[in-house]
Design an enzyme around this catalytic site. Structure first.
Site, short mmCIF file in Angstrom:
data_model
loop_
_atom_site.label_atom_id
_atom_site.label_comp_id
_atom_site.label_asym_id
_atom_site.label_seq_id
_atom_site.Cartn_x
_atom_site.Cartn_y
_atom_site.Cartn_z
N LYS A 28 0.89 -1.18 0.00
CA LYS A 28 0.00 0.00 0.00
C LYS A 28 0.92 1.22 0.00
O LYS A 28 1.43 1.62 1.04
CB LYS A 28 -0.89 -0.02 1.24
CG LYS A 28 -2.21 0.73 1.11
CD LYS A 28 -2.09 2.20 0.77
CE LYS A 28 -1.71 3.05 1.96
NZ LYS A 28 -1.48 4.48 1.56
N GLY A 64 -4.25 3.49 -2.27
CA GLY A 64 -5.39 3.90 -1.44
C GLY A 64 -4.96 4.83 -0.33
O GLY A 64 -3.77 5.11 -0.16
N GLY A 85 -4.40 6.22 3.54
CA GLY A 85 -3.90 5.62 4.77
C GLY A 85 -4.98 5.16 5.73
O GLY A 85 -5.03 3.99 6.10
N PRO A 86 -5.88 6.07 6.13
CA PRO A 86 -6.87 5.68 7.13
C PRO A 86 -7.92 4.69 6.62
O PRO A 86 -8.70 4.17 7.41
CB PRO A 86 -7.54 7.02 7.50
CG PRO A 86 -6.60 8.08 7.03
CD PRO A 86 -5.89 7.50 5.84
N GLY A 90 -4.87 1.64 4.14
CA GLY A 90 -3.74 1.33 5.01
C GLY A 90 -4.20 0.67 6.29
O GLY A 90 -3.66 -0.36 6.71
N GLU A 113 10.77 16.20 14.45
CA GLU A 113 11.15 16.00 13.06
C GLU A 113 10.39 17.01 12.19
O GLU A 113 9.18 17.10 12.25
CB GLU A 113 10.80 14.58 12.63
CG GLU A 113 11.26 14.29 11.22
CD GLU A 113 11.04 12.83 10.84
OE1 GLU A 113 9.91 12.35 10.95
OE2 GLU A 113 12.02 12.19 10.42
N GLU A 167 9.67 1.70 10.67
CA GLU A 167 10.74 2.67 10.40
C GLU A 167 10.10 4.04 10.53
O GLU A 167 9.29 4.42 9.69
CB GLU A 167 11.28 2.48 8.97
CG GLU A 167 11.98 1.17 8.71
CD GLU A 167 13.31 1.05 9.45
OE1 GLU A 167 13.84 2.06 9.92
OE2 GLU A 167 13.80 -0.09 9.57
N CYS A 203 14.19 10.65 6.47
CA CYS A 203 14.03 10.39 7.90
C CYS A 203 15.37 10.34 8.61
O CYS A 203 15.47 10.66 9.78
CB CYS A 203 13.22 9.13 8.14
SG CYS A 203 13.53 7.82 6.97
#
Ligand code: ADP
Length: 462
Positions: A170, A201, A203-204, A207, A369, A245, A279
């Site tokens: 995904k 698709g 995320g909410p 995912g 971040e 990650e 990241c």
């Protein structure tokens, strides 16, 4: 931009059951370049079922056969190198040279590394009177972010395939097009139907449905700590293995004996690369108080050189978030020596290369971040102070140490709470385990360590 209007399921592109669509936007000019399906829970369910059905056959293949498919996958990606670069540039906005050198080239190298590892890894070992079998963990859900869109997919799919797992990918909403290219390459490589499936698709929706699906044995997620926490909790409740990650706030520690100009220049380049959407970026530069002003001046000059050469951020939300952090830094007392709290252009999600000086460890810009082209430069008094600052965040993904003497840098690096440290500008190694200490994550990717994430052991006693 070319796009499939279906999801890649059980070896073919099929219409999604959901009618929802995702607009893919070019971050440079804000134009919609393509539309792809936004899969719903039923689509995810179909993909997981296809992966489950394909699992026994793929898990039983000889490692040499899996190595051959991975070599073919590597070759299929290499044949599309230019198309990959152009696609990442269209959906992520990164300059084409960077897309070629990094977004296209690194995943090809990683796919190649797993072709070799599949052939050479010891999937069986003898321990006393036991034979230990390293078996695939099962169906893998790979949920990936947009920052290195193809790399993040390959860093999960290649080891999963090498291990004998089947997989449902995904990809991030912002970068589904290169994910579709990846599925095309997997198809050309002759992977059996259902071994690799792709559901584009949100995320909410997609995912979350994938992360919660009982037919998934391992969820491998790369993205924000906020979402990672939820996925980790869901997986924990289901007693399901999870690899995360997450974020980083890595320290670039410049010890007094270092070549200051080199350390600062490489440090600024590291942060500006991919417009700061990395990241593992060294977003905190730590400099001894005696050389601090000189370092800030070097950083200012280095940032000025980038000018217009960095690409935009991926979307308007990220642009607003990053500009908000710069404002917050200034409000908390940081000194803006390069960059701005305003976007440099009217169109496109750009943020100027930004250097914040006089940053102190407790400031928001030294702790959270930012995920943009923003470097915070901090002062330290002595080595113990530098170590305390370097280790003083919830994260621990990467870092750097510079010193006149390599042994001095290594001695410092050993005391850092972080998963990777580059010594005096050491090069990226696609075989070195990558992953976080503390809240930067759980598990490791890349190389042999990345492969073992997708294996579980069975011991036979004789
Ligand atoms: P980023 O800040 O990098 O966009 P996110 O954590 O929001 O990080 O997204 C990373 C990936 O996680 C994307 O593929 C996104 O669609 C997906 N995602 C976002 N929210 C959820 C969720 N609640 N459950 C599962 N996946 C999610």
């Amino acid at each position: 931009m070319k796009a499939h209007d279906g999801i890649y399921l059980d070896g073919a592109w099929r219409p999604a059951l959901s009618r929802d669509l995702i607009d893919v936007v070019d971050p440079v000019d804000e134009q919609v370049v393509a539309r792809v399906p936004a899969a719903g829970p039923d689509d995810v369910d179909a993909a997981v079922r296809a992966a489950r059905t394909a699992l026994p056959g793929w898990a039983a293949t000889a490692p040499a056969e899996r190595a051959a498919r991975l070599t073919a996958l590597r070759d299929a990606l290499a044949a599309r190198q230019e198309e990959i670069a152009e696609t990442v540039t269209a959906e992520l906005g990164s300059p084409i040279g960077f897309s070629r050198a990094v977004h296209a080239a690194v995943p090809i190298a990683v796919a190649g590394s797993y072709a070799e590892l599949a052939a050479s890894h010891g999937f069986e070992e003898t321990v006393g009177n036991s034979t230990v079998l390293h078996e695939p963990i099962g169906v893998v859900a790979a949920i990936t972010p947009w920052n290195y869109p193809l790399h993040q997919i390959v860093a999960k799919a290649a080891p999963a395939l090498a291990a004998g797992c089947t997989i449902v990918v995904k990809p991030a909403e912002d970068t589904p097009l290169v994910a579709q290219l990846f599925a095309e390459a997997a198809h050309e490589a002759g992977l059996p139907a259902g071994v690799l499936n792709l559901v584009t698709g949100r995320g909410p929706v997609a995912g979350q449905a994938l992360a919660e699906h009982p037919g998934v044995d391992l969820v491998s997620f790369t993205g924000s700590t906020a979402v990672g926490r939820v996925i980790g909790a869901t997986a924990g409740a289901a007693v399901k293995k999870v690899a995360l990650e997450l974020g980083g706030k890595s320290a670039n520690v410049i010890l007094p004996s270092a070549d200051l100009a080199r350390a600062v220049n490489v440090g600024v380049a590291n942060v500006m690369s991919n417009s700061g959407q990395t990241c593992s970026a060294w977003t905190r530069m730590l400099v001894h108080r005696d050389r601090y002003d000189e370092a800030v001046e070097l950083a200012r000059t280095a940032a000025a050189k980038y000018g217009d050469r960095i690409g935009p951020l991926v979307n308007a939300k990220q642009q607003a978030r990053v500009l908000g952090y710069i404002e917050k830094g200034v409000a908390e007392g940081a000194r803006l020596v390069a960059g701005s709290t305003e976007p440099p252009r009217e169109r496109g999600y750009f943020v100027s290369p930004t250097i914040l000086a006089d940053v102190t460890p407790e400031m928001t810009v030294a702790q959270e971040e930012i995920f943009g082209p923003v470097l915070s430069v901090l002062r330290y008094d002595d080595e113990e102070d530098a170590l305390r600052i370097a280790n003083g965040t919830v994260y621990g993904l990467a870092g750097a140490v510079w010193a006149g003497d390599e042994a001095e840098a290594v001695a410092f690096a050993r005391r850092m709470d972080t998963g990777q440290v580059d010594i005096n500008g050491g090069r990226f190694n696609p075989l070195a385990p990558f992953g976080g200490y503390k809240q930067s994550g759980v598990g490791r990717e890349l190389g042999a360590h990345g492969l073992t994430e997708y294996l579980q052991t069975k011991s036979l006693q004789f």
